[in-house]
Design an enzyme around this catalytic site. Sequence first.
Site, PDB file in Angstrom:
ATOM      1  N   THR A   1       2.818  46.858 -25.687  1.00 20.20           N
ATOM      2  CA  THR A   1       2.828  46.373 -24.308  1.00 20.20           C
ATOM      3  C   THR A   1       3.671  47.318 -23.456  1.00 20.20           C
ATOM      4  O   THR A   1       4.615  47.930 -23.952  1.00 20.20           O
ATOM      5  CB  THR A   1       3.453  44.963 -24.324  1.00 20.20           C
TER       6      THR A   1
ATOM      7  N   VAL B   1      -3.902  33.956 -25.284  1.00 18.25           N
ATOM      8  CA  VAL B   1      -2.948  34.398 -24.267  1.00 18.25           C
ATOM      9  C   VAL B   1      -1.569  34.508 -24.907  1.00 18.25           C
ATOM     10  O   VAL B   1      -1.104  33.562 -25.547  1.00 18.25           O
ATOM     11  CB  VAL B   1      -2.887  33.402 -23.079  1.00 18.25           C
ATOM     12  N   GLY B   2      -0.927  35.663 -24.751  1.00 17.55           N
ATOM     13  CA  GLY B   2       0.421  35.847 -25.293  1.00 17.55           C
ATOM     14  C   GLY B   2       1.483  35.594 -24.237  1.00 17.55           C
ATOM     15  O   GLY B   2       1.243  34.909 -23.230  1.00 17.55           O
ATOM     16  N   ASP B   3       2.642  36.159 -24.449  1.00 18.53           N
ATOM     17  CA  ASP B   3       3.767  35.954 -23.532  1.00 18.53           C
ATOM     18  C   ASP B   3       3.609  36.737 -22.228  1.00 18.53           C
ATOM     19  O   ASP B   3       4.108  36.319 -21.183  1.00 18.53           O
ATOM     20  CB  ASP B   3       5.072  36.419 -24.203  1.00 18.53           C
TER      21      ASP B   3
ATOM     22  N   THR C   1       8.517  42.793 -24.427  1.00 11.13           N
ATOM     23  CA  THR C   1       7.396  43.130 -25.297  1.00 11.13           C
ATOM     24  C   THR C   1       7.656  42.513 -26.664  1.00 11.13           C
ATOM     25  O   THR C   1       8.782  42.128 -26.972  1.00 11.13           O
ATOM     26  CB  THR C   1       7.238  44.660 -25.421  1.00 11.13           C
ATOM     27  N   GLY C   2       6.625  42.408 -27.482  1.00 10.00           N
ATOM     28  CA  GLY C   2       6.829  41.865 -28.817  1.00 10.00           C
ATOM     29  C   GLY C   2       5.780  40.825 -29.182  1.00 10.00           C
ATOM     30  O   GLY C   2       4.700  40.778 -28.588  1.00 10.00           O
TER      31      GLY C   2
END
Length: 256
Positions: free
Chosen positions: A125, A154-156, A176-177
């Site tokens: 990211t 959907v991520g963070d 990110t992560g």
Amino acid sequence: LQAVEAAVRHLEDDPTFDAGRGSVLNAAGEVELDAIIMDGSTLDLGAVIAVKHVSNPITLARLVMTESDHAILVAQGAETLAREHGVVLKPNWHLVVDRERERWHARRSGTNPDEGLFRDAPRGTVGAVARDTDRHVAAATSTGGTFYKEPGRVGDSPLVGCGLYADDQVGAVSATGEGEELMKVVISKSVCDLLRRGMHAQEAAEAGIALLSRRLTGRGGLIVLGRRGDIGIAHSTSWLAHAHVVAGEIRTGVEA
Ligand code: GLY
């Protein structure tokens, strides 16, 4: 806002990263992009989720913020706004690079795509934080999400407080992560809360990563800018590439 949008556009255009063209493919073999931008002076934000035909989702996120009555638009809704504002929609294959196509085929055929050819493939990211001469801050984050994700996952990154936060009163953060983990601790807003309590940006970045490792298994990375211009960089991911500019002087680094 201009600075964070320009920085993230540049990274989206570079196929090295998991953002824009060159992003990882989902389980259906498509690139599906999320992005968010936030203005620390007004707390206005714009985000797009699961867009598949836009090379620079960060610019579309900014259009959501400035040109729509909403904060978040997903999929076709976001792409309709793009079309209305002259953003050229491209076929999904335009965003796919050979490295990621091969990785996807390897996964499909049962090979571990994180070994051999793909092990050192750079990805990740992208994000930017900035402060201007009037001490206004902004943040931007853009991603292709996780490799082989379910379509629609959907991520963070596009979630306010998770993928980023910006508030002139405290500073700006981009994260990110592993998205499913980062969102559990609303990591970017949590770090801003630590800045509000008076922590230096570096101390707050490290405390943010500790929040993840103390109770969760996820790994992450943070870039943090305090309202006084203090800088923080911390990560528990295996590496984090970063750069910053202060008064025209550029410093870059890759931390492992
Ligand atoms: N942090 C990016 C994602 O999990 O989608």
